[in-house]
Every structure is written in C-alpha cells, then in structure tokens.
Design a protein around this motif. Sequence first.
Motif, PDB file in Angstrom:
ATOM      1  N   ILE A  68       5.319  -5.570   3.878  1.00 19.03           N
ATOM      2  CA  ILE A  68       3.898  -5.231   3.972  1.00 19.03           C
ATOM      3  C   ILE A  68       3.344  -4.897   2.587  1.00 19.03           C
ATOM      4  O   ILE A  68       2.251  -5.338   2.207  1.00 19.03           O
ATOM      5  N   VAL A  69       4.117  -4.111   1.812  1.00 15.37           N
ATOM      6  CA  VAL A  69       3.688  -3.785   0.449  1.00 15.37           C
ATOM      7  C   VAL A  69       3.517  -5.043  -0.381  1.00 15.37           C
ATOM      8  O   VAL A  69       2.516  -5.210  -1.108  1.00 15.37           O
ATOM      9  N   ASP A  70       4.464  -5.972  -0.282  1.00 14.72           N
ATOM     10  CA  ASP A  70       4.389  -7.201  -1.069  1.00 14.72           C
ATOM     11  C   ASP A  70       3.161  -8.040  -0.702  1.00 14.72           C
ATOM     12  O   ASP A  70       2.491  -8.600  -1.577  1.00 14.72           O
ATOM     13  N   ARG A  71       2.874  -8.127   0.593  1.00 13.44           N
ATOM     14  CA  ARG A  71       1.720  -8.921   1.021  1.00 13.44           C
ATOM     15  C   ARG A  71       0.412  -8.309   0.527  1.00 13.44           C
ATOM     16  O   ARG A  71      -0.475  -9.015   0.038  1.00 13.44           O
ATOM     17  N   THR A  72       0.283  -7.010   0.679  1.00 12.87           N
ATOM     18  CA  THR A  72      -0.962  -6.351   0.260  1.00 12.87           C
ATOM     19  C   THR A  72      -1.076  -6.290  -1.265  1.00 12.87           C
ATOM     20  O   THR A  72      -2.182  -6.313  -1.803  1.00 12.87           O
ATOM     21  N   ALA A  73       0.080  -6.226  -1.967  1.00 13.50           N
ATOM     22  CA  ALA A  73       0.053  -6.182  -3.436  1.00 13.50           C
ATOM     23  C   ALA A  73      -0.623  -7.421  -4.005  1.00 13.50           C
ATOM     24  O   ALA A  73      -1.375  -7.348  -4.984  1.00 13.50           O
ATOM     25  N   GLN A  74      -0.373  -8.567  -3.399  1.00 17.06           N
ATOM     26  CA  GLN A  74      -0.956  -9.811  -3.910  1.00 17.06           C
ATOM     27  C   GLN A  74      -2.476  -9.811  -3.777  1.00 17.06           C
ATOM     28  O   GLN A  74      -3.162 -10.514  -4.517  1.00 17.06           O
ATOM     29  N   LEU A  75      -2.987  -9.000  -2.861  1.00 18.83           N
ATOM     30  CA  LEU A  75      -4.427  -8.947  -2.639  1.00 18.83           C
ATOM     31  C   LEU A  75      -5.117  -7.831  -3.418  1.00 18.83           C
ATOM     32  O   LEU A  75      -6.248  -8.002  -3.887  1.00 18.83           O
ATOM     33  N   PHE A  76      -4.424  -6.696  -3.572  1.00 20.49           N
ATOM     34  CA  PHE A  76      -5.112  -5.503  -4.060  1.00 20.49           C
ATOM     35  C   PHE A  76      -4.578  -4.930  -5.379  1.00 20.49           C
ATOM     36  O   PHE A  76      -5.275  -4.139  -6.017  1.00 20.49           O
ATOM     37  N   LEU A  77      -3.361  -5.282  -5.776  1.00 26.12           N
ATOM     38  CA  LEU A  77      -2.812  -4.700  -7.002  1.00 26.12           C
ATOM     39  C   LEU A  77      -2.966  -5.659  -8.175  1.00 26.12           C
ATOM     40  O   LEU A  77      -2.875  -6.876  -8.002  1.00 26.12           O
ATOM     41  N   PRO A  78      -3.200  -5.148  -9.377  1.00 27.74           N
ATOM     42  CA  PRO A  78      -3.334  -6.016 -10.548  1.00 27.74           C
ATOM     43  C   PRO A  78      -2.008  -6.692 -10.890  1.00 27.74           C
ATOM     44  O   PRO A  78      -0.932  -6.121 -10.705  1.00 27.74           O
ATOM     45  N   ASN A  79      -2.107  -7.902 -11.380  1.00 21.97           N
ATOM     46  CA  ASN A  79      -0.934  -8.697 -11.730  1.00 21.97           C
ATOM     47  C   ASN A  79      -0.460  -8.334 -13.133  1.00 21.97           C
ATOM     48  O   ASN A  79      -1.249  -8.321 -14.078  1.00 21.97           O
ATOM     49  N   GLN A  80       0.841  -8.073 -13.282  1.00 18.44           N
ATOM     50  CA  GLN A  80       1.390  -7.667 -14.578  1.00 18.44           C
ATOM     51  C   GLN A  80       1.144  -8.715 -15.668  1.00 18.44           C
ATOM     52  O   GLN A  80       0.988  -8.373 -16.838  1.00 18.44           O
TER      53      GLN A  80
END
Length: 275
Positions: A255-267
């Motif tokens: 779940i974290v990985d899926r939402t990270a692609q939408l909401f977290l900045p890309n390194q």
Amino acid sequence: MKLETKGFITILTGLYSFQDCVHFLASVRKFHREPIIVLIDRVPRFLYPLLQVFGNVILKPAPSHQNPVLASRQAKLSLYQQSPFDKTIYMDCDICLLSPIAEVFDYLDEVDLLVTEDVQPAIAKAANLLRVKQDILSTLQSVGLPLNENSIQYNGGFIAFTNSSKNQELFNCFKKYFEIVVANQDVLLLKDQGAFASAIASVNPKMKTLSPVYNYLDKWKEVYRIEEPIKVMHCTYPYRPQYAKNVTRSLFTRIVDRTAQLFLPNQLNNPWRLK
C-alpha cells in the motif's frame, strides 16, 4: 539512561527518502527486535505512525535545515550523541537487510568501530568528493583535511560503534572536519567521506573493516568480487525496491509503495542532491 545495550539508528530528513525508510524498518524488524531510532526532520507528523507501526521505533528530531542533504549529514555527525546504546549500528535508510547481522554487535566486543570501504577506497582517487577537476589529494589537503596517499575513503552508509571516549573524540573530529567541507563548497561536494576519513586518521580508533557484504551498493555491482551472500543491500534507486520485495513485502508495504508513486516526491528529481 540506556534504553538497551544495543540498537539501530537511521536518518530520515525530508520526504524523498520516506518510502526507503519504511522498507528499511521492515527489513530490520524482520530479523531483529532491538530498538530502532530514526533521526527525523521535515516529515509531516501525520506520517509518523507509518514508521512506528513496526514496533520499538523511536523518532527523535534531527538537526533541522531546509537542505535535507545537509540536515542528513549534520544528523550523522550527531550519531554518537544521539545514541543511548552501548553498541550502535547506524545504517542509511536506503539500506535493506537481507539477513540477520547480530554478529556485528558481537564484533564490537573487540573493537571501537566497524566500517566498510567505499567502492573507490583510495582517497587520492576519490573524484566523487570534488566539484572541480583538479588534483584530488592536494585539493583535500589544501582546505585542511589531514589526508595522505594512504588514506582510505569509507562509506558512511554503515557505521557500527561503541559507547567509548575514543568514539566521542572521533565524532567530535568528524564534526570539525565536516565544517571544513561545508566552508569549502566552491571545490568540495557536500559529502561526509573526506571528513570521516580525516577523523579516523586523526583519532586512530581501534577498528575493523568489514566485508562489502555489509554495505553492498547495487549500482556498482560490477566492481565487486564477492562469493559470500550479501547481508546488507545499499540501494541506489529512487523507488523501493526490487531487492527488498522478498524481504519486506507485506500488504502494508505494498500500500505504501502504491501511494508513494502518487504522492511522494521522486528521489531522481531531488534538487538538493547536487547542491
């Protein structure tokens, strides 16, 4: 007061590494029950429970700075001060454990400090420390770092240390030499290896250099000649994780990985990495 005789520390400064840190915690907790301290800055408090879900995770404020890379370096300088443990294993939060590493704590019965060499260990060839194309060793020496042709570049992503006066002196020197790095940003990149090597050269702690299996940088896999199983995978890509899947996969991390692609900045888009 000591929480435990041994434990882990990592650093999370900013959202660019948040997903990494979740997988780091999942991998450590798969193999170890010791406390894990996260030195944290510039992460919204509503996200804290996503880190604490792994149990016995202690969040402590890291030195605050708008530049998360500089904040991370400053937090690393404070590791000795921040650790409540007799034996501490520090790892960058983009690391994934692939197996238990309890023996590292045992090694600290014999030495003050455990480190791993960088993929380019010779300081005289460490072009990764300079912004400019000029002689590496003489440039490092000219700004006041006490290095020579035999100095070794250690990778600061994995450091294990004891609670001792020698290590207190080591981290004091580390801070002093890193201030030189910060003061010479016209020629030096904002990296800690030169300062760490200088501190080791100055203090000369009782230390042991561990095999690369304890700090294996997958980006440089062609450089290694290793026959032993890798224990500590140091990842070098923005989104976790091709290597961590078999170790940290769970409904929660998916779940974290899926939402990270939408909401977290890309390194890969982190503007602070090259400053």
